[in-house]
Motif scaffolding. Structure first.
Motif, PDB file in Angstrom:
ATOM      1  N   ALA A 194       0.835  -1.206   0.000  1.00 29.24           N
ATOM      2  CA  ALA A 194       0.000   0.000   0.000  1.00 29.24           C
ATOM      3  C   ALA A 194       0.871   1.258   0.000  1.00 29.24           C
ATOM      4  N   ASP A 195       1.946   1.250   0.789  1.00 30.22           N
ATOM      5  CA  ASP A 195       2.864   2.390   0.824  1.00 30.22           C
ATOM      6  C   ASP A 195       3.547   2.590  -0.525  1.00 30.22           C
ATOM      7  N   LEU A 196       3.991   1.484  -1.143  1.00 30.91           N
ATOM      8  CA  LEU A 196       4.626   1.579  -2.470  1.00 30.91           C
ATOM      9  C   LEU A 196       3.671   2.201  -3.475  1.00 30.91           C
ATOM     10  N   ASN A 197       2.426   1.788  -3.422  1.00 23.22           N
ATOM     11  CA  ASN A 197       1.427   2.312  -4.346  1.00 23.22           C
ATOM     12  C   ASN A 197       1.184   3.796  -4.112  1.00 23.22           C
ATOM     13  N   GLU A 198       1.019   4.181  -2.869  1.00 21.16           N
ATOM     14  CA  GLU A 198       0.684   5.569  -2.556  1.00 21.16           C
ATOM     15  C   GLU A 198       1.877   6.513  -2.686  1.00 21.16           C
ATOM     16  N   GLU A 199       3.024   6.116  -2.147  1.00 22.69           N
ATOM     17  CA  GLU A 199       4.169   7.020  -2.091  1.00 22.69           C
ATOM     18  C   GLU A 199       5.027   6.991  -3.344  1.00 22.69           C
ATOM     19  N   ARG A 200       5.228   5.806  -3.914  1.00 18.13           N
ATOM     20  CA  ARG A 200       6.108   5.689  -5.085  1.00 18.13           C
ATOM     21  C   ARG A 200       5.343   5.464  -6.378  1.00 18.13           C
ATOM     22  N   LYS A 201       4.022   5.450  -6.276  1.00 12.68           N
ATOM     23  CA  LYS A 201       3.147   5.300  -7.447  1.00 12.68           C
ATOM     24  C   LYS A 201       3.398   3.996  -8.209  1.00 12.68           C
ATOM     25  N   VAL A 202       3.751   2.933  -7.474  1.00 14.85           N
ATOM     26  CA  VAL A 202       3.926   1.616  -8.080  1.00 14.85           C
ATOM     27  C   VAL A 202       2.541   1.028  -8.327  1.00 14.85           C
ATOM     28  N   SER A 203       2.279   0.615  -9.559  1.00 16.50           N
ATOM     29  CA  SER A 203       1.024  -0.071  -9.872  1.00 16.50           C
ATOM     30  C   SER A 203       1.176  -1.530  -9.469  1.00 16.50           C
ATOM     31  N   ILE A 204       0.159  -2.061  -8.813  1.00 17.37           N
ATOM     32  CA  ILE A 204       0.233  -3.433  -8.310  1.00 17.37           C
ATOM     33  C   ILE A 204      -0.974  -4.200  -8.816  1.00 17.37           C
ATOM     34  N   LEU A 205      -0.703  -5.312  -9.482  1.00 12.12           N
ATOM     35  CA  LEU A 205      -1.751  -6.232  -9.899  1.00 12.12           C
ATOM     36  C   LEU A 205      -1.623  -7.447  -8.999  1.00 12.12           C
ATOM     37  N   MET A 206      -2.606  -7.628  -8.141  1.00  8.98           N
ATOM     38  CA  MET A 206      -2.550  -8.722  -7.169  1.00  8.98           C
ATOM     39  C   MET A 206      -3.711  -9.670  -7.419  1.00  8.98           C
ATOM     40  N   VAL A 207      -3.403 -10.947  -7.492  1.00 11.92           N
ATOM     41  CA  VAL A 207      -4.422 -11.978  -7.574  1.00 11.92           C
ATOM     42  C   VAL A 207      -4.479 -12.637  -6.208  1.00 11.92           C
ATOM     43  N   THR A 208      -5.691 -12.716  -5.643  1.00 15.40           N
ATOM     44  CA  THR A 208      -5.828 -13.303  -4.323  1.00 15.40           C
ATOM     45  C   THR A 208      -7.214 -13.901  -4.139  1.00 15.40           C
ATOM     46  N   HIS A 209      -7.298 -14.876  -3.263  1.00 14.23           N
ATOM     47  CA  HIS A 209      -8.581 -15.428  -2.828  1.00 14.23           C
ATOM     48  C   HIS A 209      -8.898 -14.925  -1.418  1.00 14.23           C
ATOM     49  N   ASP A 210      -8.014 -14.113  -0.859  1.00 19.29           N
ATOM     50  CA  ASP A 210      -8.136 -13.660   0.520  1.00 19.29           C
ATOM     51  C   ASP A 210      -8.836 -12.295   0.581  1.00 19.29           C
ATOM     52  N   PRO A 211     -10.047 -12.231   1.135  1.00 16.96           N
ATOM     53  CA  PRO A 211     -10.762 -10.957   1.217  1.00 16.96           C
ATOM     54  C   PRO A 211     -10.007  -9.880   2.001  1.00 16.96           C
ATOM     55  N   ARG A 212      -9.242 -10.270   3.026  1.00 18.37           N
ATOM     56  CA  ARG A 212      -8.481  -9.280   3.807  1.00 18.37           C
ATOM     57  C   ARG A 212      -7.418  -8.647   2.916  1.00 18.37           C
ATOM     58  N   SER A 213      -6.690  -9.459   2.157  1.00 16.38           N
ATOM     59  CA  SER A 213      -5.686  -8.916   1.236  1.00 16.38           C
ATOM     60  C   SER A 213      -6.353  -8.038   0.184  1.00 16.38           C
ATOM     61  N   ALA A 214      -7.488  -8.477  -0.327  1.00 14.42           N
ATOM     62  CA  ALA A 214      -8.198  -7.713  -1.355  1.00 14.42           C
ATOM     63  C   ALA A 214      -8.645  -6.353  -0.838  1.00 14.42           C
ATOM     64  N   SER A 215      -8.890  -6.244   0.461  1.00 11.75           N
ATOM     65  CA  SER A 215      -9.369  -4.978   1.025  1.00 11.75           C
ATOM     66  C   SER A 215      -8.316  -3.882   0.962  1.00 11.75           C
ATOM     67  N   TYR A 216      -7.065  -4.231   0.670  1.00  7.55           N
ATOM     68  CA  TYR A 216      -5.996  -3.242   0.523  1.00  7.55           C
ATOM     69  C   TYR A 216      -5.990  -2.629  -0.874  1.00  7.55           C
ATOM     70  N   CYS A 217      -6.760  -3.175  -1.790  1.00  5.07           N
ATOM     71  CA  CYS A 217      -6.738  -2.736  -3.185  1.00  5.07           C
ATOM     72  C   CYS A 217      -7.640  -1.534  -3.410  1.00  5.07           C
TER      73      CYS A 217
END
Length: 118
Positions: A50-73
């Motif tokens: 989340a910090d990488l995305n917000e501060e360094r503008k890194v785009s992240i494509l994450m595949v997950t089955h975990d709703p907790r992990s998905a909530s960070y997207c």
């Protein structure tokens, strides 16, 4: 001090993540990035992403089955039977978004989640 074959699953996962991050990518592909991690290391990794995305503008494509992990997207694509079924954007807090994700999953038969951070 160990060879790769001597590492635990979590150690291998953390090593792979470190290797991916050391190059300061503009796009990071993450397939179940918390799969082999305990809850504390998973939370640390998700906060780091989340910090990488917000501060360094890194785009992240994450595949997950975990709703907790998905909530960070910042955007979720629900895929069912190989087709885009619906899209969801966060509203409110992360906990509220997590509850929203769980509600959507309750409406659908078990489906993979593809989280997209841009």
């Amino acid at each position: 001090e160990k060879y790769p074959a001597e590492l635990s699953g979590g150690q291998k996962q953390r090593t792979a993540i470190a290797r991916a991050l050391i190059h300061e990518p503009t796009l990071l592909l993450a397939d179940e990035p918390t799969g082999a991690l305990d809850s504390q290391n998973a939370a640390t990794l998700l906060d780091t992403l989340a910090d990488l995305n917000e501060e360094r503008k890194v785009s992240i494509l994450m595949v997950t089955h975990d709703p907790r992990s998905a909530s960070y997207c910042s955007r979720l694509l629900f895929i069912k039977d190989g087709k885009l079924d619906r899209e969801l954007f966060p509203s409110g807090t992360r906990d509220e978004f997590h509850q929203e994700i769980l509600a959507v999953l309750g409406d659908l038969d078990r489906i993979p989640l593809a989280g997209v951070r841009s």
